[in-house]
Design an enzyme around this catalytic site. Structure first.
Site, short mmCIF file in Angstrom:
data_model
loop_
_atom_site.label_atom_id
_atom_site.label_comp_id
_atom_site.label_asym_id
_atom_site.label_seq_id
_atom_site.Cartn_x
_atom_site.Cartn_y
_atom_site.Cartn_z
N CYS A 200 -3.21 -3.38 4.53
CA CYS A 200 -2.25 -4.39 4.99
C CYS A 200 -2.58 -5.79 4.49
O CYS A 200 -1.92 -6.76 4.88
CB CYS A 200 -2.19 -4.38 6.51
N GLU B 102 0.85 -1.19 0.00
CA GLU B 102 0.00 0.00 0.00
C GLU B 102 0.89 1.25 0.00
O GLU B 102 0.42 2.34 0.29
CB GLU B 102 -0.95 0.00 1.20
N HIS C 249 -2.31 -10.02 12.15
CA HIS C 249 -1.77 -8.74 11.68
C HIS C 249 -1.59 -7.85 12.90
O HIS C 249 -2.53 -7.71 13.71
CB HIS C 249 -2.73 -8.09 10.69
#
Lengths: 528, 528
Positions: free
Chosen positions: B136, B102, B271
């Site tokens: 993400c 990203e 994450h």
């Protein structure tokens, strides 16, 4: 081979004898383009260039464009919802959705997540896939990913959706007439009328700065025009070579000793930055066939009179006028037969970037009958600057009976010309004002678009507002009677008229079975 | 079922009995992080916040960051080349490479095309895959696409590479200490020590503006912190529910009647925007187990004393301190056993965005022995704002013998702590100056970076120049002796010491066979 002794119960392969489903490919296509266009001849006059520069030199007749009412999210919302409605599909029959685009309005949040709003009522949020980007190649990458998913152990029996959309705009100058805008949504699954040929992807990827968008705040690219043509044509050469090697290897495995030539393609479609380059590209493929032919007949037929070019080195001919002229002539008949029809949308709407090559594919389908298409192999060349390119092929089903998948697909695209003709022509001055407005406002927060909503096609999503935190809000123009559109489109946008297509899992035995039922329950579990 | 009568020779399926290869998953991992970090306790002092706010409140000890010498292209170049070198891989053994990021510095040209420079000497350009983006989640999408490719008819017997990289930086303020930077490269193929469990992906995607990057000229995101936590936790609930439904369905198909609980995971990784959220997330999963349990024992064991929470509605508890506290306590032991080790890189380097969850996976591998890991099922929760989330699982091979794939993978990550410790600590003032420099220059044309090259780890790619047309040029720091790094890393970055790993196609029978040979010929065909 399966259920190895060390596996715990839960990780037993879903099926030990699982095979790839048959004929995975494109089941349905929905093409969206803006309701307004500028005439390229009028643009030549407006820009003060010599007559024919855009219309003949580039081969472009009309260019579609968006006002500030449309952005990449709205284009994709429109294409997806139209596809779902026109095919009577339920949102819980979709297990994957991936978007290919180079129209980036957020560096983090994907267009895919915006499209999930369409799924809300269905409660289906178990939809894999996000966005994929490399110039005009993103749609092809998304398509390949979808096909692979259907053939993998991850497939749960549901359809995949592939969406490609872009707004192609250029700064004032020589590149401006090569713009365009649009989106295509494709329904992917097994038993498709357009099945991708297995193992036949000739890919060529390389580092180049031929066309790129490093100015993050601008919608306009940086273009090295000459380098981009060289990259495109060299990629075409290489992809065709790799494709030929792969098909030769396949044929040898089944005992067929035969040299592949362009005669084996019934149709050939290309990514179309402008139509003239496509015509040159077909000529380029004929040059390839000529140079690898062990003993070409230069007396009669396609290669007649080409003897002088027998020793040319392809990498020295990207801008060789003699080679280009000779092979344009040699390929003229083949162009009329195999490629010309593919340029309908490109000629009338311009370069849509990622959807471009799929607009060409849709045009071929729209302008031919099921009987003409059945059993044909279609060559597809996809190119995205930077660069990434693949030449692959599609085999059209043999089943052309009324009501067949092929018949439905062809029928659904019959209105393409009517829809293109129903657009509003605006003057170059108004087009130019629109470009200026986009340039000044496309990135702003706290913005309310000024463009007309009434001018949009019925059923078009549009931007209503960008709030102070850059959050975008959309609404949809009612799907009502449009005076420009005749019966067939009107009927087909009325979703209640159509019998829903069930998820493929309901039609065919497939392991792992779809878990849609269990998940649908989970939705109302109150977990959030 | 195959070779239907209407197929032309070339479109005969490559193999009629083709099956998915065994144990498709992660064969090797290479983690790259910057050579410099700022200490979070010092940053608390520098920022004038209460002591413990970053170190205890967020659970972060150190934060890696990049000078203006590194960008997303250089990070990924470094990770890929290190992976190839340390595993002695030939570039023509790679058939697919996809990048998840990203950190967008060009709206059109993919990082993937920049990485193709590494392949130039090999002549291999037939490498599928481009870039994929949603916050993400991009690395996970790229991983799934690679796994699907290996299981599809498109697989040609070569490896896939998955690259996830990002530079996570925030404007000054409360979010700044949650930054980080890094990249991970993963080698994907069959017979992997970390095999992805088939059919077990619980996915949840939805439209939200919790974290996004609409300001195209800035490296900084717009963050709605509270909404993002709610999205993350609600996605975790939902993904776990879908995952459980899928594994129950799989178990039922093989006659196993059993309720899935967290006890079935040997390790659980998440994450990690910051370590504290991961600890809360494990507690959240225990809450899920508790609420779906038909008859939980609230006298002894994990659920002791939780009776009062039997009727809570999960969607009302995202910020409920009582629930959080009770389930943090209930899950404390499980956290130590199954998740704590995963936070090594996250705690020491910060949030790397797309590589974050794979940094957690690498940490688990690094801090456990093959004997501890063998046969374990690892739960993996990947979240990307906007949002896209999946909970999936990996089963570790049972083969822990010396020289096995698992042994090699574990060995290759043994230096993780040493490498983290070998970084240079810089003061918050210097860190802050670096952030300011990036802010002012990261998007400029005609720019020569000012950051030190000598401070980079050996073998690190870095930006030498951005020219007047925004074209970026890179060089690599020599792979030489680094005083900070001890014997083992030094040896492993010396590629000649290692025996090349052949392409998997050379080790196993697989149709379609790799066409590398034919294509390699094509390279020297003079076609361009």
């Amino acid at each position: 081979m399966c259920a190895s002794q060390y596996r715990m119960p839960g990780s037993v392969p879903a099926s030990c004898s699982a095979q790839w489903p048959e004929d995975v490919g494109i089941i349905a296509m929905e093409l969206y383009f803006p309701s307004q266009f500028v005439d390229q001849a009028e643009l030549e006059d407006f820009d003060g260039v010599s007559p024919g520069k855009y219309t003949v030199g580039l081969g472009q007749a009309r260019m579609g464009f968006c006002s500030d009412r449309e952005d990449i999210n709205s284009l994709c919302l429109t294409a997806v919802q139209r596809l779902m409605e026109r095919n009577g599909l339920a949102y819980d029959s979709i297990g994957r959705l991936e978007v290919g685009t180079e129209t980036i309005i957020d560096k983090s949040k994907s267009v895919k997540t915006v499209l999930m709003q369409l799924f809300e009522d269905s409660g289906n949020t178990d939809v894999e896939g996000i966005d994929t980007t490399n110039a005009c190649y993103g749609g092809t990458a998304a398509l390949f990913n979808a096909i692979n998913w259907v053939e993998s152990s991850s497939w749960d029996g549901r359809y995949a959706l592939v969406v490609a959309g872009d707004i192609a705009v250029y700064a004032t100058g020589s590149a401006r007439p090569t713009g365009g805008a649009g989106a295509v949504a494709m329904l992917i699954g097994p038993n498709a009328p357009l099945a991708l040929d297995r193992g036949l992807r000739g890919t060529h990827m390389k580092h180049a700065y031929d066309f790129y968008k490093p100015d993050m705040v601008s919608e306009y690219p940086v273009v090295d025009g000459k380098l981009s043509i060289e990259c495109y044509l060299s990629a075409l050469d290489r992809c065709y070579t790799v494709y030929r090697n792969k098909i030769h290897a396949q044929w040898q495995r089944v005992g067929v000793e035969k040299r592949f030539t362009l005669d084996d393609f019934g149709y050939i479609v290309f990514h179309s930055p402008y139509c003239k380059l496509v015509q040159k590209s077909l000529a380029r493929l004929v040059l390839n066939d000529f140079l690898v032919h062990p003993d070409p007949d230069t007396e009669t037929g396609t290669f007649a009179g080409l003897e002088a070019f027998r020793q040319v080195r392809p990498e020295e001919t990207y801008f060789d006028r003699d080679v280009e002229k000779a092979f344009m002539k040699a390929s003229a008949e083949m162009f009329d037969q195999k490629t010309k029809h593919s340029l309908l949308v490109s000629n009338q709407n311009g370069n849509m970037y990622t959807p471009s090559v799929y607009g060409c594919l849709a045009s071929i389908i729209a302008l031919n009958t099921p009987q003409q298409l059945m059993g044909q192999r279609i060559g597809v060349f996809s190119y995205g600057s930077g660069f990434a390119a693949t030449l692959y092929s599609i085999t059209v089903t043999q089943d052309d009976t009324p009501g067949s998948g092929l018949d439905s697909l062809v029928s659904s695209l019959q209105d393409l010309q009517v829809r293109l003709d129903s657009r509003n022509k605006v003057s170059p001055a108004v087009f130019s004002e629109n470009m200026k407005l986009r340039q000044e406002t496309h990135h702003l927060a706290s913005y309310v678009p000024k463009g007309s909503v009434e001018d949009l096609f019925p059923g078009t999503w549009y931007l209503t507002r960008v709030d102070e935190n850059h959050r975008r809000e959309y609404a949809r123009r009612a799907v009502d009677v449009d005076p420009h559109l005749q019966g067939r489109l009107l009927q087909s946008t009325t979703c209640t008229a159509t019998e829903p297509i069930p998820s493929p899992a309901r039609k065919m035995a497939r392991i792992p079975a779809t878990t849609t039922g269990a998940e649908a329950d989970a939705v109302s579990n109150g977990d959030h």
